[in-house]
Motif scaffolding. Structure first.
Motif, PDB file in Angstrom:
ATOM      1  N   UNK A 186      -4.266  -7.605  -1.700  1.00  0.00           N
ATOM      2  CA  UNK A 186      -3.221  -7.271  -0.727  1.00  0.00           C
ATOM      3  C   UNK A 186      -2.778  -5.832  -0.992  1.00  0.00           C
ATOM      4  N   UNK A 187      -3.078  -4.966  -0.059  1.00  0.00           N
ATOM      5  CA  UNK A 187      -2.787  -3.542  -0.215  1.00  0.00           C
ATOM      6  C   UNK A 187      -1.573  -3.180   0.637  1.00  0.00           C
ATOM      7  N   UNK A 188      -0.516  -2.698   0.001  1.00  0.00           N
ATOM      8  CA  UNK A 188       0.656  -2.249   0.742  1.00  0.00           C
ATOM      9  C   UNK A 188       0.508  -0.796   1.128  1.00  0.00           C
ATOM     10  N   UNK A 189       0.670  -0.510   2.427  1.00  0.00           N
ATOM     11  CA  UNK A 189       0.541   0.871   2.907  1.00  0.00           C
ATOM     12  C   UNK A 189       1.724   1.195   3.816  1.00  0.00           C
ATOM     13  N   UNK A 190       1.942   2.479   3.978  1.00  0.00           N
ATOM     14  CA  UNK A 190       2.915   2.972   4.952  1.00  0.00           C
ATOM     15  C   UNK A 190       2.156   3.842   5.947  1.00  0.00           C
ATOM     16  N   UNK A 191       2.261   3.480   7.232  1.00  0.00           N
ATOM     17  CA  UNK A 191       1.575   4.228   8.296  1.00  0.00           C
ATOM     18  C   UNK A 191       2.605   4.625   9.350  1.00  0.00           C
ATOM     19  N   UNK A 192       2.723   5.921   9.561  1.00  0.00           N
ATOM     20  CA  UNK A 192       3.693   6.433  10.546  1.00  0.00           C
ATOM     21  C   UNK A 192       5.092   5.903  10.274  1.00  0.00           C
ATOM     22  N   UNK A 195       5.976   0.161   7.058  1.00  0.00           N
ATOM     23  CA  UNK A 195       5.329  -0.537   5.953  1.00  0.00           C
ATOM     24  C   UNK A 195       4.539  -1.721   6.476  1.00  0.00           C
ATOM     25  N   UNK A 196       3.358  -1.925   5.907  1.00  0.00           N
ATOM     26  CA  UNK A 196       2.536  -3.074   6.279  1.00  0.00           C
ATOM     27  C   UNK A 196       1.669  -3.462   5.091  1.00  0.00           C
ATOM     28  N   UNK A 197       1.168  -4.685   5.129  1.00  0.00           N
ATOM     29  CA  UNK A 197       0.271  -5.165   4.080  1.00  0.00           C
ATOM     30  C   UNK A 197      -1.043  -5.579   4.710  1.00  0.00           C
ATOM     31  N   UNK A 198      -2.150  -5.129   4.110  1.00  0.00           N
ATOM     32  CA  UNK A 198      -3.478  -5.444   4.635  1.00  0.00           C
ATOM     33  C   UNK A 198      -4.300  -6.117   3.540  1.00  0.00           C
ATOM     34  N   UNK A 199      -5.302  -6.864   3.945  1.00  0.00           N
ATOM     35  CA  UNK A 199      -6.166  -7.575   3.007  1.00  0.00           C
ATOM     36  C   UNK A 199      -7.547  -6.926   2.995  1.00  0.00           C
ATOM     37  N   UNK A 200      -8.022  -6.558   1.809  1.00  0.00           N
ATOM     38  CA  UNK A 200      -9.350  -5.951   1.656  1.00  0.00           C
ATOM     39  C   UNK A 200     -10.000  -6.547   0.402  1.00  0.00           C
ATOM     40  N   UNK A 201     -11.258  -6.925   0.514  1.00  0.00           N
ATOM     41  CA  UNK A 201     -11.997  -7.410  -0.652  1.00  0.00           C
ATOM     42  C   UNK A 201     -12.682  -6.230  -1.325  1.00  0.00           C
TER      43      UNK A 201
END
Length: 348
Positions: A186-192, A195-201
């Motif tokens: 679970x990668x927390x990022x800030x875009x524009x 804040x959002x959380x995305x899932x990447x393997x």
């Protein structure tokens, strides 16, 4: 007849380009000294907004000059002369210039690496001196076939992995390593600003665990530190920049006024990494009069058997290692009794 044939062969060798380039010792710069800019000598490292202190001796960074490039390859005759010169090294041209990278692109990459290494050196020095400052991890690009393609975008700010804050690249790498490649992270990022959380393997890249993003650290330092060295590229001066900054910001002389040279990349956490051209840098340090040399531990195998007479080469893994070495030199530079207990690169 024989003389004529030899002359023809010599002429051919003198004009025929080779598939090699040549490394030789380059200029030496004292990070606690001065550099020329616009015809004037100014401090190579200058600080505004914080007290600074006198320095003495040298903390030299070393460079390597490269003879030749894909557009202007050295002749076989030039290469043959370099092979016979122990101060020079002949390497395949693709080692210095990957086939898919132009000479201009390489120069631009080297300049970007130098700018980034200066910022990382400032960060390492200020971290060591217990200054607080915010760090932002920004995504600059995604490699081809990245597992993050379509999920993370260039310009995103990475703030966490599995709920764990990642304030620098070292923390990001550690968090991904703990996640491993068998499950999504679970990668927390800030875009524009959102804040959002995305899932990447993550995937394996050599010994590292990655999610396929190229990130850079952006620092907001509490005062200005300027490094005046625009003519050198690459990241290998990071360690010596960090030491020069610490010496400038602290009373006394880190190395007791001795002449010390060194090389190595550095990151915000103070970890020292390997560099290229170590043997030519040893020669440059010897020519400049340095008796002490700080070498990345991962370069020790290249150092062994090539240490100039009278020079002591220390194996350095971290900024703390380097500072401990300089302290030993400072306290007992004449007898070297303290330095004998420190990790050194074997002579041979």
């Amino acid at each position: 007849m024989v003389l004529g044939i030899a002359m023809i062969i010599g002429l051919i060798l003198a004009v025929t380009p080779s598939p090699y380039v040549i490394e030789k010792p380059g200029p030496v710069y004292n990070t606690i000294g001065t550099a020329e800019k616009d015809g004037e000598q100014i401090p190579l490292i200058s600080v505004s907004g914080e007290p600074v202190y006198p320095t003495e001796g040298t903390l030299d960074l070393l460079t390597v000059s490269l003879v030749g490039n894909p557009d202007n390859r050295p002749s076989w005759l030039t290469v043959a002369a370099a092979w016979l010169d122990p101060n020079q090294a002949v390497i395949p041209i693709e080692s210095a210039f990957p086939p898919d990278v132009s000479t201009k692109q390489r120069e631009e990459q080297n300049q970007v690496q130098m700018v980034n290494s200066q910022q990382d050196a400032i960060a390492a020095a200020l971290t060591n001196l217990d200054y607080d400052y915010p760090t932002i991890l920004s995504v600059v690009s995604l490699p081809d076939d990245s597992p993050a393609a379509g999920i993370i975008e260039a310009g995103d700010q990475v703030v966490s992995v599995n709920g764990e804050d990642v304030g620098d690249i070292t923390a990001l790498r550690g968090a991904l390593a703990r996640n491993g490649i068998d499950s999504p992270a679970s990668i927390g990022v800030i875009r524009d600003g959102e804040a959002r959380t995305v899932e990447i393997t993550p995937i394996a890249s050599g010994d590292a665990v990655v999610v396929g993003i190229n990130v850079t650290s952006e620092y907001d330092f509490p005062f200005d530190v300027a490094i005046q060295l625009d003519s050198v590229g690459g990241p290998s001066a990071g360690l010596m920049f960090a030491l020069g900054i610490i010496d400038t910001l602290t009373p006394g002389f880190l190395q007791g006024g001795a002449d010390v040279a060194g090389t190595g990349t550095i990151n915000q956490a103070g970890e020292v990494g390997p560099i290229g051209g170590i043997r030519q840098k040893l020669i440059g340090a010897d020519d400049s009069g340095a008796d002490w040399f700080l070498a990345p531990a991962d370069n020790c195998d290249e150092v062994t058997g090539h240490v100039p007479e009278g020079m002591t080469v220390f194996s350095i893994e971290t900024l703390d290692d380097a500072l401990a070495t300089l302290d030993a030199i400072r306290t007992d530079a004449d007898t070297a009794a303290d330095t004998d207990a420190l990790e050194q690169c074997p002579l041979g």
